[in-house]
Design a protein around this motif. Structure first.
Motif, short mmCIF file in Angstrom:
data_model
loop_
_atom_site.label_atom_id
_atom_site.label_comp_id
_atom_site.label_asym_id
_atom_site.label_seq_id
_atom_site.Cartn_x
_atom_site.Cartn_y
_atom_site.Cartn_z
N ARG A 132 0.72 -1.29 -0.12
CA ARG A 132 0.24 0.14 0.04
C ARG A 132 0.31 1.14 -0.02
N GLY A 133 0.59 2.07 -0.62
CA GLY A 133 1.25 3.79 -0.58
C GLY A 133 0.54 4.55 -0.73
N ILE A 134 1.27 5.76 -0.71
CA ILE A 134 0.49 6.98 -0.21
C ILE A 134 1.84 8.18 -1.53
N ASP A 135 0.99 8.62 -2.46
CA ASP A 135 1.51 9.85 -3.29
C ASP A 135 1.37 11.11 -2.52
N LEU A 136 2.35 11.91 -2.11
CA LEU A 136 2.57 13.03 -0.96
C LEU A 136 2.44 14.28 -2.38
N GLY A 137 1.73 15.00 -3.02
CA GLY A 137 1.67 16.24 -3.31
C GLY A 137 1.09 15.39 -4.91
N CYS A 138 -0.08 14.86 -4.94
CA CYS A 138 -0.42 14.12 -6.27
C CYS A 138 -1.01 14.81 -6.70
N GLY A 139 -0.77 15.91 -6.28
CA GLY A 139 -1.50 16.98 -8.18
C GLY A 139 -2.87 16.14 -8.79
N THR A 140 -2.46 16.28 -10.42
CA THR A 140 -3.60 15.39 -11.08
C THR A 140 -3.25 14.23 -11.52
N GLY A 141 -2.19 13.49 -10.76
CA GLY A 141 -2.29 12.07 -10.90
C GLY A 141 -1.25 11.37 -11.82
N PHE A 142 0.00 12.97 -11.91
CA PHE A 142 1.06 11.74 -12.90
C PHE A 142 1.57 10.58 -13.05
N LEU A 143 1.86 10.33 -11.44
CA LEU A 143 2.97 8.99 -10.73
C LEU A 143 1.95 7.84 -11.10
N TYR A 144 0.09 8.96 -10.73
CA TYR A 144 -0.98 7.07 -10.70
C TYR A 144 -0.92 7.07 -11.77
N ARG A 145 -1.14 7.29 -12.52
CA ARG A 145 -1.56 7.49 -14.31
C ARG A 145 -0.62 6.34 -15.42
N LEU A 146 1.61 7.39 -14.59
CA LEU A 146 1.86 6.45 -15.28
C LEU A 146 2.80 5.48 -15.02
N SER A 147 2.28 5.08 -13.67
CA SER A 147 3.27 4.21 -13.46
C SER A 147 2.24 2.45 -13.01
N GLY A 148 0.76 2.26 -13.44
CA GLY A 148 0.43 1.68 -12.88
C GLY A 148 0.73 1.21 -10.99
N TRP A 149 0.86 1.82 -10.28
CA TRP A 149 0.29 1.77 -9.11
C TRP A 149 -0.58 2.00 -8.46
N ASP A 150 -1.27 1.03 -8.16
CA ASP A 150 -3.33 0.70 -8.00
C ASP A 150 -3.26 0.58 -6.86
N ASN A 151 -2.66 0.48 -6.01
CA ASN A 151 -3.06 0.01 -4.11
C ASN A 151 -2.15 1.44 -3.63
N ILE A 152 -2.87 2.54 -4.34
CA ILE A 152 -2.15 4.36 -4.13
C ILE A 152 -3.47 5.06 -2.88
N ILE A 153 -2.78 6.00 -2.36
CA ILE A 153 -3.63 7.24 -1.87
C ILE A 153 -2.82 8.04 -2.46
N GLY A 154 -3.82 9.01 -3.42
CA GLY A 154 -3.22 10.92 -3.20
C GLY A 154 -3.62 11.70 -2.38
N ILE A 155 -2.64 12.42 -1.60
CA ILE A 155 -2.88 13.44 -1.49
C ILE A 155 -3.07 14.88 -1.60
N ASP A 156 -3.04 15.23 -1.62
CA ASP A 156 -2.67 17.31 -1.95
C ASP A 156 -3.82 18.23 -1.06
N ILE A 157 -3.04 19.02 -1.35
CA ILE A 157 -3.79 20.36 0.29
C ILE A 157 -4.90 21.03 -0.82
N SER A 158 -4.67 20.93 -2.26
CA SER A 158 -5.37 21.52 -2.89
C SER A 158 -6.64 20.68 -3.31
N GLU A 159 -7.55 21.18 -2.92
CA GLU A 159 -8.93 20.46 -3.89
C GLU A 159 -9.51 20.60 -5.05
#
Length: 233
Positions: free
Chosen positions: A40-67
């Motif tokens: 299980r992973g966490i993406d800190l400052g995930c933004g619009t999701g470049f890491l999620y969309r390009l990596s294939g890491w599916d068990n990950i939570i993205g967090i960002d300060i911007s709604e």
């Protein structure tokens, strides 16, 4: 600083996703550098999701300060949470790994590292990149003074060591983007959420800053010295 970051990035998720070519390039490098990440992973400052969309890491939570960024991120991964990386809303030892692409410099680095240490399991991995000293030098040249307080490489490594992270590997990558003039550069920075003049107190001061960019009619190169780090508890 937190309010500035929240404000800057809460209006530009669509333009950020289109314009942030260096951030997208950095994400690809980080994914390759990270190698296989399990659990299980966490993406800190995930933004619009470049890491999620390009990596294939599916068990990950993205967090960002911007709604706004999280709304965009949830188009691809519903596990997106509005949160502050300096104060994560998770229990101790919740994650097997943490990643961060081009975002951790917006927070207090030491506070963030302490939080990452808290939420990672024993032997948890932390793979990230961060702009370091020497980045955005052309902006400082145009403005005539220093506006960006990037950490030196030595300080980043020191703070990781102080918080019991063992640095396994690191390297610096120079990322650059050409612009025809200063105003084109300013437009790009604006569209990617980098607020150059937000700290100015008056409209007149803001106009003076914009004029400096408009008066810079030479071709310019936006540069980032990006430190990539792979560390483990």
């Amino acid at each position: 600083m937190k309010n500035l970051v929240r404000f800057s990035f809460s209006r530009f998720s669509e333009s950020y996703d289109r314009e942030a070519v260096l951030q997208r390039e950095a994400a690809k490098i980080l994914i390759d550098f990270a190698g296989e990440l399990k659990g299980r992973g966490i993406d800190l400052g995930c933004g619009t999701g470049f890491l999620y969309r390009l990596s294939g890491w599916d068990n990950i939570i993205g967090i960002d300060i911007s709604e706004d960024m999280i709304r965009f991120y949830r188009r691809f991964n519903p596990a997106g949470i509005v949160a502050d990386m300096e104060d994560l809303p998770f229990k101790d030892k919740s994650f097997d790994y943490a990643v961060s692409n081009f975002s951790i410099h917006w927070a207090d680095f030491e506070k963030t590292v302490k939080e990452i240490k808290r939420v990672l399991k024993d032997n948890g991995k932390f793979v990230f990149n961060i702009p370091v000293s020497g980045s955005m030098s052309v902006v400082e040249e145009i403005l005539g003074d220093t506006k960006f307080d990037f950490l030196p490489v030595e300080k980043v490594i020191e703070l990781l060591d102080k918080n019991q992270f063992k640095v396994e590997q690191f390297f610096i990558k120079d990322l650059k983007k050409d612009f025809e003039d200063g105003y084109s550069l300013l437009t790009h920075l604006h569209k990617t959420g980098v607020a150059i003049n937000t700290g100015s107190k008056t409209l007149g001061e803001k106009r003076k800053i914009v004029k400096k960019f408009k008066d810079y009619t030479h071709p310019v190169i936006l540069n980032f010295k990006l430190l990539f780090v792979k560390a483990k508890l």
